[in-house]
Write a protein that holds these residues in place. Structure first.
Motif, PDB file in Angstrom:
ATOM      1  N   LYS A  78     -91.229  51.882  74.863  1.00  0.00           N
ATOM      2  CA  LYS A  78     -90.796  52.892  75.821  1.00  0.00           C
ATOM      3  C   LYS A  78     -91.625  52.894  77.100  1.00  0.00           C
ATOM      4  N   SER A  79     -92.927  52.781  76.951  1.00  0.00           N
ATOM      5  CA  SER A  79     -93.799  52.898  78.122  1.00  0.00           C
ATOM      6  C   SER A  79     -94.511  51.594  78.442  1.00  0.00           C
ATOM      7  N   LEU A  80     -93.924  50.476  78.046  1.00  0.00           N
ATOM      8  CA  LEU A  80     -94.584  49.192  78.229  1.00  0.00           C
ATOM      9  C   LEU A  80     -94.738  48.838  79.706  1.00  0.00           C
ATOM     10  N   GLN A  81     -95.960  48.540  80.102  1.00  0.00           N
ATOM     11  CA  GLN A  81     -96.272  47.948  81.398  1.00  0.00           C
ATOM     12  C   GLN A  81     -96.783  46.542  81.102  1.00  0.00           C
ATOM     13  N   PRO A  82     -95.918  45.538  81.172  1.00  0.00           N
ATOM     14  CA  PRO A  82     -96.274  44.195  80.700  1.00  0.00           C
ATOM     15  C   PRO A  82     -97.581  43.641  81.257  1.00  0.00           C
ATOM     16  N   ASP A  83     -97.784  43.755  82.556  1.00  0.00           N
ATOM     17  CA  ASP A  83     -98.997  43.193  83.160  1.00  0.00           C
ATOM     18  C   ASP A  83    -100.251  43.892  82.660  1.00  0.00           C
ATOM     19  N   VAL A  84    -100.164  45.225  82.523  1.00  0.00           N
ATOM     20  CA  VAL A  84    -101.316  45.991  82.039  1.00  0.00           C
ATOM     21  C   VAL A  84    -101.601  45.651  80.585  1.00  0.00           C
ATOM     22  N   PHE A  85    -100.540  45.621  79.754  1.00  0.00           N
ATOM     23  CA  PHE A  85    -100.710  45.284  78.342  1.00  0.00           C
ATOM     24  C   PHE A  85    -101.336  43.908  78.188  1.00  0.00           C
ATOM     25  N   LEU A  86    -100.820  42.935  78.927  1.00  0.00           N
ATOM     26  CA  LEU A  86    -101.328  41.573  78.814  1.00  0.00           C
ATOM     27  C   LEU A  86    -102.801  41.499  79.199  1.00  0.00           C
ATOM     28  N   GLN A  87    -103.177  42.115  80.310  1.00  0.00           N
ATOM     29  CA  GLN A  87    -104.565  42.047  80.756  1.00  0.00           C
ATOM     30  C   GLN A  87    -105.504  42.742  79.788  1.00  0.00           C
ATOM     31  N   ASP A  88    -105.067  43.898  79.262  1.00  0.00           N
ATOM     32  CA  ASP A  88    -105.898  44.615  78.286  1.00  0.00           C
ATOM     33  C   ASP A  88    -106.085  43.798  77.019  1.00  0.00           C
ATOM     34  N   MET A  89    -105.032  43.125  76.571  1.00  0.00           N
ATOM     35  CA  MET A  89    -105.140  42.296  75.371  1.00  0.00           C
ATOM     36  C   MET A  89    -106.039  41.083  75.620  1.00  0.00           C
ATOM     37  N   LEU A  90    -105.893  40.465  76.774  1.00  0.00           N
ATOM     38  CA  LEU A  90    -106.754  39.319  77.105  1.00  0.00           C
ATOM     39  C   LEU A  90    -108.215  39.741  77.161  1.00  0.00           C
ATOM     40  N   ASN A  91    -108.471  40.913  77.739  1.00  0.00           N
ATOM     41  CA  ASN A  91    -109.845  41.415  77.803  1.00  0.00           C
ATOM     42  C   ASN A  91    -110.404  41.638  76.402  1.00  0.00           C
ATOM     43  N   LEU A  92    -109.582  42.184  75.515  1.00  0.00           N
ATOM     44  CA  LEU A  92    -110.007  42.420  74.135  1.00  0.00           C
ATOM     45  C   LEU A  92    -110.339  41.110  73.426  1.00  0.00           C
ATOM     46  N   ILE A  93    -109.452  40.136  73.575  1.00  0.00           N
ATOM     47  CA  ILE A  93    -109.656  38.835  72.924  1.00  0.00           C
ATOM     48  C   ILE A  93    -110.890  38.133  73.486  1.00  0.00           C
ATOM     49  N   ASN A  94    -111.040  38.147  74.795  1.00  0.00           N
ATOM     50  CA  ASN A  94    -112.200  37.496  75.427  1.00  0.00           C
ATOM     51  C   ASN A  94    -113.503  38.168  75.011  1.00  0.00           C
ATOM     52  N   THR A  95    -113.491  39.492  74.966  1.00  0.00           N
ATOM     53  CA  THR A  95    -114.695  40.225  74.569  1.00  0.00           C
ATOM     54  C   THR A  95    -115.052  39.935  73.121  1.00  0.00           C
ATOM     55  N   ALA A  96    -114.044  39.859  72.271  1.00  0.00           N
ATOM     56  CA  ALA A  96    -114.290  39.521  70.864  1.00  0.00           C
ATOM     57  C   ALA A  96    -115.011  38.186  70.748  1.00  0.00           C
ATOM     58  N   LYS A  97    -114.577  37.216  71.508  1.00  0.00           N
ATOM     59  CA  LYS A  97    -115.215  35.897  71.481  1.00  0.00           C
ATOM     60  C   LYS A  97    -116.640  35.972  72.020  1.00  0.00           C
ATOM     61  N   GLN A  98    -116.806  36.676  73.116  1.00  0.00           N
ATOM     62  CA  GLN A  98    -118.129  36.791  73.733  1.00  0.00           C
ATOM     63  C   GLN A  98    -119.127  37.527  72.842  1.00  0.00           C
TER      64      GLN A  98
END
Length: 271
Positions: A78-98
């Motif tokens: 319902k409230s999906l903002q694709p660019d925001v969702f993608l960037q937040d997920m990438l940040n989460l994945i990158n931080t997990a690795k770091q």
């Protein structure tokens, strides 16, 4: 093993409970205080986290101290903002690795294969059509690039449990199209069993997908399911099309994980 689950909801909560009972040290996240309490009620450590929150927060220490991270956050419809969702997920994945996460399991979807009429296997080329499917494909590839052989992409067909069956949402609806297409469904218990197998037998470095082994037509199945559940039956538009849609073949996944489905037929999922 120390396991962190991002998304301790409908799938994540029973998964966290099962892994904890199996001896793993588990922490899971929920967006609300009420959700956190639901995890604590089943004796699972929990922290409040919403995608997009600061990843430097001290209360996420236990999450990033895990050896294995399971990400189970589907895009909101319902409230999906694709660019925001993608960037937040990438940040989460990158931080997990770091932060030193060693292994990652990403819960994805079989919608990445599109809707073309064909049998799809784990190695079948993806053909995403929806915004959500395209986001999943991008995230899948990023995880493979970053975690390589220490990652698993687990693509799931339509999810079912005792308290969640699609026949209920289709009940009494009229003029439903594509009744000739087949259903691809998987039970939550089989998903949890698969994840347990991946962890216990160290089956990382693959893309897996899960679905029941039988694929009746939508019209036949949802009519039968509604009758069995004592619901008003749905009405489908008559069709002469031979387009049966995609069929998920998960023989490789079942063989690789040495997994026997508890619910091999969608009819086994009707309570």
């Amino acid at each position: 093993m120390r396991v962190a689950i991002i998304g301790g909801g409908w799938l994540g909560l029973p998964l966290a409970k099962k892994l904890s009972q199996s001896g793993h040290q588990v922490v899971a996240t929920k967006r609300s205080e009420k959700g956190v309490q639901s995890l604590l009620d089943v004796e699972v450590s929990a922290v409040q986290f919403n995608l997009g929150d600061s990843l430097d927060s001290p209360h996420l220490t236990d999450v990033f101290n895990a050896q294995l991270l399971i990400i189970n956050i589907p895009p909101g419809r319902k409230s999906l903002q694709p660019d925001v969702f993608l960037q937040d997920m990438l940040n989460l994945i990158n931080t997990a690795k770091q932060r030193g996460i060693e292994k990652l399991i990403f819960i994805s979807t079989t919608s990445v294969y599109g809707e073309s009429s064909r049998t799809v296997f784990e190695y079948t080329k993806v053909a995403p059509q929806t915004v959500s499917a395209k986001l999943h494909v991008t995230l899948e590839q990023h995880i493979r690039d970053l975690f390589k052989q220490h990652s698993v992409i687990l693509r799931l067909a339509g999810l079912v449990s005792k308290d969640r069956h699609p026949a209920r949402s289709l009940s009494a609806k009229k003029n439903i199209e594509n009744g000739q297409k087949v259903v691809n469904l998987v039970h939550r218990e089989d998903v949890i069993s698969a994840i347990e197998k991946i962890i216990t037998n160290d089956k990382f470095g693959h893309t897996y997908h899960l679905s029941s082994s039988e694929h009746p037509s939508r019209q036949q199945y949802y009519t039968d399911a509604a009758t069995a559940l004592e619901l008003p039956t749905p009405e489908f538009v008559p069709s002469t099309s031979k387009d049966k849609g995609k069929v998920i073949n998960c023989e490789f996944t079942l063989r690789e994980l040495e997994l026997n489905l508890q619910y091999p037929s969608p009819y086994d999922m009707i309570y």
